[in-house]
Design an enzyme around this catalytic site. Sequence first.
Site, PDB file in Angstrom:
ATOM      1  N   GLY A 115       5.848   5.355  -2.557  1.00 30.53           N
ATOM      2  CA  GLY A 115       6.653   6.580  -2.479  1.00 30.53           C
ATOM      3  C   GLY A 115       8.111   6.201  -2.255  1.00 30.53           C
ATOM      4  N   LYS A 166       7.284   8.379  18.428  1.00 29.82           N
ATOM      5  CA  LYS A 166       8.247   7.268  18.472  1.00 29.82           C
ATOM      6  C   LYS A 166       8.557   6.872  19.922  1.00 29.82           C
ATOM      7  CE  LYS A 166      10.164   8.751  14.042  1.00 29.82           C
ATOM      8  NZ  LYS A 166      11.094   9.693  13.406  1.00 29.82           N
ATOM      9  N   VAL A 196      10.006   3.314  14.074  1.00 27.03           N
ATOM     10  CA  VAL A 196      10.898   4.092  14.951  1.00 27.03           C
ATOM     11  C   VAL A 196      12.322   3.943  14.452  1.00 27.03           C
ATOM     12  CG1 VAL A 196      11.763   4.409  17.298  1.00 27.03           C
ATOM     13  CG2 VAL A 196       9.409   3.667  16.941  1.00 27.03           C
ATOM     14  N   THR A 247       9.244   2.362  -2.768  1.00 23.80           N
ATOM     15  CA  THR A 247      10.212   2.087  -3.834  1.00 23.80           C
ATOM     16  C   THR A 247      11.405   1.318  -3.276  1.00 23.80           C
ATOM     17  OG1 THR A 247       9.520   4.135  -4.895  1.00 23.80           O
ATOM     18  CG2 THR A 247      11.616   3.222  -5.605  1.00 23.80           C
ATOM     19  N   ASP A 273       6.736  14.277  16.183  1.00 27.93           N
ATOM     20  CA  ASP A 273       7.228  13.049  15.539  1.00 27.93           C
ATOM     21  C   ASP A 273       8.032  12.212  16.551  1.00 27.93           C
ATOM     22  OD1 ASP A 273       8.070  11.594  12.865  1.00 27.93           O
ATOM     23  OD2 ASP A 273       9.924  11.963  13.964  1.00 27.93           O
ATOM     24  N   LEU A 305       0.876  -1.175   0.000  1.00 28.92           N
ATOM     25  CA  LEU A 305       0.000   0.000   0.000  1.00 28.92           C
ATOM     26  C   LEU A 305       0.906   1.215   0.000  1.00 28.92           C
ATOM     27  CD1 LEU A 305      -2.648  -1.080   2.707  1.00 28.92           C
ATOM     28  CD2 LEU A 305      -2.828  -1.285   0.221  1.00 28.92           C
TER      29      LEU A 305
HETATM   30  N1  HSE Z   1      10.575  13.154   9.812  1.00 29.91           N
HETATM   31  C1  HSE Z   1      11.278  12.049  10.355  1.00 29.91           C
HETATM   32  C2  HSE Z   1      12.661  12.511  10.822  1.00 29.91           C
HETATM   33  C3  HSE Z   1      11.403  10.951   9.321  1.00 29.91           C
HETATM   34  O1  HSE Z   1      13.068  13.640  10.555  1.00 29.91           O
HETATM   35  O2  HSE Z   1      13.331  11.756  11.489  1.00 29.91           O
HETATM   36  C4  HSE Z   1      11.544   9.590   9.899  1.00 29.91           C
HETATM   37  O3  HSE Z   1      10.481   9.231  10.725  1.00 29.91           O
END
Ligand code: HSE
Length: 433
Positions: free
Chosen positions: A13, A206, A133, A17, A202, A10
């Site tokens: 990108g 994690k 993560v 890829t 972000d 699914l």
């Molecule tokens: N935006 C995230 C980072 C990408 O800068 O680490 C990986 O999750």
Amino acid sequence: MKDNVKVGLLGLGTVGTGVVKMIQQHQEQLVHQVGCPVSIKKVLVKNPDKGRDVELDSHLLTTDPYDVINDPDIDVIVEVMGGINETRQYIIDALNAKKQVVTANKDLIALHGSELQKIAVENGCDLFYEASVAGGVPIIRGLTEGLASDKIQKMMGIVNGTTNYILTKMSKEGLAYDDVLKEAQELGFAEADPTSDVEGLDAARKMAILARLAFSMDIELDDVAVSGISSVTQEDLKYGATLGYTMKLIGYAEQENNRAEVSVQPTFLESSHPLSSVNDEYNAVYVYGEAVGETMFYGPGAGSLPTATSIVSDVLAVVKNMRLGVNGRNVLAPQYNRQLKEPNERFAKYFIRLHVRDEIGAFAELTKLFSNYSISFEKILQLPLEEEGLAEIVIVTHKASMDNYQSVLSEINDLDVVRAVRSFYRVEGEGTK
Ligand code: HSE
């Protein structure tokens, strides 16, 4: 015994890829690992006509997710499309269709991981998410398998590459936050909308995933106290460097007697800490276990092939479980009830930078306030400011409880001698517990 494992993707990108390339280029190794070929059967894309950096028959592409989810030949669904609500439904439908699922989606796992894992187990399916993560770093298997026998007491993670890149550039090249962010966006290292990276969300997602696994406790995203790096200044970094510190965005998770704390915040690290030399876009997670002591997992936190490495390894793990007939059977429910530490149980050192009136008794007033809350100074720096009669003072405290520290911060502006509190950060010392 299958003679060919079929994967449905699914998303195609950057990461998708990479997954296709890994499966194509490492096929011999995959066959050696699981005893049969692993091949791509169908791929969900937005636009089948788009040019792509991978060789794939166009008849494998579809714009209908249910062509992938409901394909009876497909054994494993790999979700690399991102997003939350729609993707959650696709994964639920895939699990209910008895598909094994591998995902790289930290947003989804942080918010809905427990629900999805439960549905996976009910269907006798695996739901693996190593790539969610720290991209190519095998931290999830490190915690759940390599360190499974130990009691994890503390983790500190640099789990966001964008902010590590920005802070490294600011520290090493003396550039301002806005200038580095702009450059990182031009180079494609930072998103056009960098909010979730630079404001720490972000990393918080994690850390919620890691803390849940490490402490075997249902930690939720809302339990993670978050602050980002957008207000970090060159002055902060220079004063920090003078005192021997490097600034990193640190995800901090600790448990004591099964009471946990989890946060993400810009933190000054002493140069002896192993995380202080993790630079540029690299990720690392420092883990302290009661028996093992210090360990550290280091590597690329993003990127096409590094992330694909974790994903395809998850596919191999799924297939090995298929061979043994144990999919969905080795997921442990959390061992401990979710209990979070109160502020008076959370201890840290703190860096506080102030502008004060340079006059007799100024320091005495500061000392009185800190001593009222039982906070002792470890390091002090004072320099005159250009503005007549003002001085810059940097205080690094010994370990203090968070409630006492917050009381000092809320009262310090009331002191006559204090002109402004310029910044304040957590400080982490030597690289041991
Ligand atoms: N935006 C995230 C980072 C990408 O800068 O680490 C990986 O999750």
